[in-house]
Design an enzyme around this catalytic site. Structure first.
Site, short mmCIF file in Angstrom:
data_model
loop_
_atom_site.label_atom_id
_atom_site.label_comp_id
_atom_site.label_asym_id
_atom_site.label_seq_id
_atom_site.Cartn_x
_atom_site.Cartn_y
_atom_site.Cartn_z
N GLY A 14 0.84 -1.19 0.00
CA GLY A 14 0.00 0.00 0.00
C GLY A 14 0.88 1.24 0.00
O GLY A 14 2.11 1.16 -0.08
N ILE A 15 0.25 2.40 0.12
CA ILE A 15 1.03 3.65 -0.01
C ILE A 15 2.07 3.81 1.10
O ILE A 15 3.17 4.30 0.86
CB ILE A 15 0.10 4.88 -0.11
CG1 ILE A 15 0.92 6.13 -0.42
CG2 ILE A 15 -0.76 5.07 1.10
CD1 ILE A 15 0.12 7.34 -0.83
N GLY A 112 4.41 8.14 13.61
CA GLY A 112 4.60 9.59 13.73
C GLY A 112 3.64 10.32 12.79
O GLY A 112 2.82 9.70 12.11
N LYS A 167 -5.35 8.26 17.58
CA LYS A 167 -5.68 9.55 16.94
C LYS A 167 -6.53 9.38 15.69
O LYS A 167 -7.16 10.33 15.23
CB LYS A 167 -4.42 10.37 16.66
CG LYS A 167 -3.40 9.75 15.70
CD LYS A 167 -3.71 9.84 14.24
CE LYS A 167 -2.89 8.86 13.45
NZ LYS A 167 -3.17 8.82 12.03
N GLU A 257 -8.20 3.32 9.10
CA GLU A 257 -8.12 2.39 10.25
C GLU A 257 -9.02 2.81 11.41
O GLU A 257 -9.41 2.00 12.24
CB GLU A 257 -6.68 2.30 10.76
CG GLU A 257 -5.68 1.71 9.80
CD GLU A 257 -5.68 0.18 9.80
OE1 GLU A 257 -6.72 -0.41 10.13
OE2 GLU A 257 -4.64 -0.39 9.45
N1 LIG Z 1 -0.87 6.17 4.44
C1 LIG Z 1 -0.24 6.80 5.40
O1 LIG Z 1 0.02 8.01 5.27
C2 LIG Z 1 0.18 6.09 6.62
C3 LIG Z 1 -0.35 4.86 6.97
N2 LIG Z 1 0.01 4.24 8.13
C4 LIG Z 1 -0.54 2.95 8.52
O2 LIG Z 1 0.05 1.92 7.72
C5 LIG Z 1 -0.92 0.89 7.46
C6 LIG Z 1 -1.06 0.71 5.96
O3 LIG Z 1 -1.53 1.92 5.44
P1 LIG Z 1 -1.65 2.20 3.88
O4 LIG Z 1 -0.46 1.68 3.15
O5 LIG Z 1 -1.98 3.61 3.75
O6 LIG Z 1 -2.93 1.30 3.56
P2 LIG Z 1 -3.34 0.63 2.20
O7 LIG Z 1 -4.77 0.29 2.34
O8 LIG Z 1 -2.88 1.47 1.06
O9 LIG Z 1 -2.47 -0.73 2.18
C7 LIG Z 1 -2.72 -1.79 3.05
C8 LIG Z 1 -1.78 -2.93 2.74
O10 LIG Z 1 -2.10 -4.03 3.63
C9 LIG Z 1 -2.20 -5.21 2.86
N3 LIG Z 1 -3.15 -6.14 3.44
C10 LIG Z 1 -4.43 -5.89 3.79
N4 LIG Z 1 -5.02 -7.02 4.22
C11 LIG Z 1 -4.09 -8.01 4.12
C12 LIG Z 1 -4.09 -9.40 4.40
N5 LIG Z 1 -5.19 -10.01 4.86
N6 LIG Z 1 -2.94 -10.09 4.21
C13 LIG Z 1 -1.84 -9.47 3.73
N7 LIG Z 1 -1.79 -8.15 3.45
C14 LIG Z 1 -2.89 -7.44 3.65
C15 LIG Z 1 -2.71 -4.75 1.50
O11 LIG Z 1 -2.43 -5.70 0.49
C16 LIG Z 1 -1.91 -3.46 1.31
O12 LIG Z 1 -0.64 -3.77 0.81
C17 LIG Z 1 -2.21 1.33 8.16
O13 LIG Z 1 -2.28 0.71 9.41
C18 LIG Z 1 -2.04 2.83 8.30
O14 LIG Z 1 -2.75 3.36 9.40
C19 LIG Z 1 0.96 4.78 8.94
C20 LIG Z 1 1.53 6.00 8.64
C21 LIG Z 1 1.17 6.74 7.47
O1 LIG Z 2 -1.38 7.98 10.01
C1 LIG Z 2 -1.38 8.80 9.13
C2 LIG Z 2 -0.58 10.04 9.21
O2 LIG Z 2 0.34 10.00 10.25
C3 LIG Z 2 -2.23 8.61 7.94
O3 LIG Z 2 -3.52 8.98 8.24
P1 LIG Z 2 -4.75 8.30 7.50
O4 LIG Z 2 -4.59 6.80 7.72
O5 LIG Z 2 -5.95 8.88 8.14
O6 LIG Z 2 -4.64 8.65 6.05
#
Ligand SMILES: NC(=O)C1=CN([C@@H]2O[C@H](COP(=O)(O)OP(=O)(O)OC[C@H]3O[C@@H](n4cnc5c(N)ncnc54)[C@H](O)[C@@H]3O)[C@@H](O)[C@H]2O)C=CC1
Ligand SMILES: O=C(CO)COP(=O)(O)O
Length: 309
Positions: A14-15, A112, A167, A257
């Site tokens: 994911g991102i 963070g 948060k 989340e």
């Molecule tokens: N996007 C952001 O700016 C930030 C995100 N996070 C945290 O990081 C985590 C991921 O966020 P994103 O990449 O934005 O979400 P996303 O939705 O873009 O990606 C989620 C990832 O988890 C994987 N996934 C989901 N279910 C799965 C399963 N059953 N088995 C294996 N892989 C699985 C997906 O394939 C995907 O690669 C979240 O917990 C988010 O809160 C933390 C800091 C910043």
């Molecule tokens: O955790 C994050 C920034 O620190 C990303 O926030 P969102 O998951 O709400 O996009």
């Protein structure tokens, strides 16, 4: 030190996983990203890896752990968890789950104020790496730090993780506040009251109070509650505009989340008798039991109380 970490594997395409991989690549590290969709053999990818960064959403944490357990992970591999969520069945944090599954591996939490899109644009940001194994956190600090990404150390992994997780509920509330155009005073009151709610829950679950006033707590609260880039904020904002949750989620890029966290947190609060007024209204709103306007009304008409008690 950098040359010792020959290979990093990021799990989760994911991102956030892609962003963390890019940060490591900027430091000329060999990085592989594995996601369940690519069909590559994870065992082969992690064969000579020294650091695994898990950046899956909360629903992917247990499946990822189970997959790695089948691969007999080397206990020298440092595991980094970057997920911000609570596991729905056990109500545990990713740190607990990883620690339970791999007690011999050094475990680091990364959290963070880190909106991925801004980091990908090269804008300055800071984060926290927290571990009971200081050497592991210091290594991660060196691996990921760069001109535009400043990494701080912390020795409270649970507090660091919980700040980033809790948060997200407040970011939904904040989106509602902005979507309803309640004004700057209301927003300020909401965020200021959100912090003690986070501290109340976070310290009860084992985090240190001080941590919640740092980057992974207050810092992430401010970033997420003030940015349309946050998916959680977007959920609240669009609910306030009158869209339904399924409509919003149908168009949302990635995972919010805070929706799952709100539900799990309500169960924790009931079990531990914690006062969580903002979470309670967000929960009722997400369940479709009340409108955004009623959620605000309910918060305002509570019994009057002292600011600090
Ligand atoms: N996007 C952001 O700016 C930030 C995100 N996070 C945290 O990081 C985590 C991921 O966020 P994103 O990449 O934005 O979400 P996303 O939705 O873009 O990606 C989620 C990832 O988890 C994987 N996934 C989901 N279910 C799965 C399963 N059953 N088995 C294996 N892989 C699985 C997906 O394939 C995907 O690669 C979240 O917990 C988010 O809160 C933390 C800091 C910043
Ligand atoms: O955790 C994050 C920034 O620190 C990303 O926030 P969102 O998951 O709400 O996009």
């Amino acid at each position: 030190m950098l040359e010792n970490a020959k290979k990093i594997t990021v799990i989760g395409g994911g991102i956030w996983g892609q962003t963390l991989a890019n940060l490591a690549r900027r430091n000329h590290l060999a990085v592989r990203v594995w996601s369940r969709h690519i069909g590559e053999d994870l065992g082969a990818i992690i064969a000579d890896t020294e650091v695994i960064i898990s950046a899956v959403s909360i629903k992917g944490v247990v499946p990822t752990i189970e997959k790695l357990q089948q691969l007999q992970l080397n206990s020298r591999i440092i595991i980094v968890t970057a997920t911000k969520g609570l596991e729905p069945i056990t109500t545990r944090t990713p740190f607990h789950l990883w620690n339970q599954a791999f007690p011999a591996n050094p475990l680091v939490v990364l959290s963070g104020p880190n909106l991925a899109k801004e980091i990908n644009q090269g804008l300055p940001a800071a984060t926290v790496v927290a571990s009971y194994v200081q050497k592991a956190a210091i290594l991660l600090q060196k691996l990921l730090s760069g001109e535009s990404f400043r990494v701080y150390l912390n020795s409270d992994p649970l507090g660091t993780e919980l700040g980033g997780t809790l948060k997200n509920v407040m970011a939904i509330a904040s989106g509602v506040c902005d979507g309803l155009q309640l004004g700057t005073n209301a927003k300020s009151a909401l965020l200021t009251r959100a912090l003690p709610e986070i501290v109340r829950v976070g310290t009860c679950l084992g985090g240190c109070q001080e941590t919640f006033f740092g980057l992974s707590g207050l810092g992430d609260l401010l970033a997420t509650c003030n940015s349309p880039l946050s998916r959680n904020y977007q959920v609240g904002y669009q609910l306030a505009l009158g869209l339904s949750l399924p409509e919003i989620l149908g168009k949302l890029e990635g995972t919010a989340e805070g929706i799952n966290t709100t539900e799990v947190l309500m169960r924790i609060a009931q079990e531990k008798n914690l006062y969580v007024p903002i979470t309670c209204q967000v929960d009722r709103l997400l369940r479709g039991e009340i409108s955004p306007q009623v959620a605000v009304y309910e918060l305002m008409r509570r019994d009057l109380k002292a600011e600090f008690d």
